[in-house]
Design an enzyme around this catalytic site. Structure first.
Site, PDB file in Angstrom:
ATOM      1  N   GLY A 232       0.812  -1.216   0.000  1.00 29.80           N
ATOM      2  CA  GLY A 232       0.000   0.000   0.000  1.00 29.80           C
ATOM      3  C   GLY A 232       0.843   1.263   0.000  1.00 29.80           C
ATOM      4  N   ASP A 233       1.936   1.246   0.747  1.00 29.39           N
ATOM      5  CA  ASP A 233       2.855   2.392   0.756  1.00 29.39           C
ATOM      6  C   ASP A 233       3.501   2.563  -0.615  1.00 29.39           C
ATOM      7  OD1 ASP A 233       2.284   2.383   3.501  1.00 29.39           O
ATOM      8  OD2 ASP A 233       4.025   1.126   3.935  1.00 29.39           O
TER       9      ASP A 233
END
Length: 310
Positions: free
Chosen positions: A252-253
């Site tokens: 997600g990052d």
């Protein structure tokens, strides 16, 4: 320049086991240590793609020194403010039996207002050269849940786009400050809206609801299923190709890092979305908390499918 802010960074201790049994001695098959934290991960991805970035954060004690050393080894530019106590350690245990990732996250040191103010001044000193700021992750004890909202407003007054990737009260308050972009996952969106998202239609509606509430672009991430982008009443679904997953930690990052880099390079939100999805998929292919490699990102990129869903 893309800046990232990590109020609660960590040293991530990654342990691999052939089997995990409770209440007995377990012998590790492998061990590694990484500089962790969602904002740091975003900076790592921007750096990997060839962009300019600087990571801001708080660090304390011997583990804070080790964290800085790890960032120095990666030649990742950073500005960290010293705090009393010690930077936290997070533990990620990957076992073959059962086939699972077990995570243990510690709270972090208690932080006082003076340290937060020093960090804010350090960030704003760079304001003239910043084209985007990612505010990411959990908050350590002592940092109020309104902190993201306050910083988003200060950045907006300087016309610097802010990306918010948080959860709980910090996410709710941050949305009220109207960041440029918000990136919840399904669970965070459910908590924010107070309802379950059981179908794809509900996910699309939720992304639009958060977009209206925050007056922001929204990327609602769905893991291996991709993500939904909601903006100005329209929605798109991006799906990654099937890849061999080793560890999805940091995917997600990586999406945030790729999207920010792509948007600043091309000015196209959809092409930035495509690049972010490619970065997330490429990260899932790497072991531990290792993140995407540029060669994998651009190999996957043409295979990302995007379609309008409303």
């Amino acid at each position: 320049m893309i800046a990232t802010v990590t109020f609660n960074p960590s040293l991530d201790e990654w342990v691999t086991l052939s089997s995990l049994k409770l209440g007995v001695l377990n012998r590790a098959a492998g061990w590694s240590r990484y500089a962790g934290g969602k904002g740091i991960n975003v900076s790592r991805v921007v750096r990997e793609l060839g962009g300019r970035t600087i990571a801001f954060g708080l660090a304390g004690g011997e583990d804070g020194t080790i964290l800085r050393e790890r960032l120095n080894r990666m030649t990742l530019p950073h500005v960290f403010v010293d705090v009393p106590g010690s930077t936290r350690n997070n533990y990620k245990i990957q076992s073959a039996l059962p086939p699972a990732l077990t995570e243990i996250n510690c709270p972090g040191p208690r932080v006082r207002a003076a340290a937060i103010n020093r960090l804010q001044r350090a960030l704003l000193r760079q304001a003239g050269g910043l084209r985007g700021v990612a505010l990411s992750g959990s908050l350590p004890p002592g940092v109020p849940p309104t902190i993201y909202a306050r910083w988003i407003r200060r950045l907006r007054r300087r016309r610097i786009p802010a990306v918010l990737d948080a959860s709980g009260v910090a996410l709710r308050r941050g949305c009220g400050a109207h960041p440029w972009l918000v990136k919840p996952n399904r669970q965070e969106a459910e908590e924010l809206l107070g309802r379950r998202l059981s179908s794809f239609r509900q996910v699309v509606d939720a992304a639009q609801a958060v977009s209206r509430q925050a007056r922001s672009i929204v990327i609602l991430s769905l893991g291996k299923e991709g993500a939904v982008l909601a903006s100005s009443g329209a929605s798109w679904l991006a799906r990654p190709p099937a890849v061999r997953v080793d560890s999805a930690v940091g995917a997600g990052d990586s999406l945030v890092g790729g999207l920010l880099f792509g948007w600043l390079q091309t000015g196209s939100l959809l092409e930035a979305f495509r690049l972010g999805i490619a970065c997330g998929a490429a990260t899932a292919m790497t072991p531990g908390t290792e993140l995407c490699h540029r060669r994998d990102v651009y190999r996957i990129l043409p295979r990302i499918k995007i379609k309008r869903v409303s």
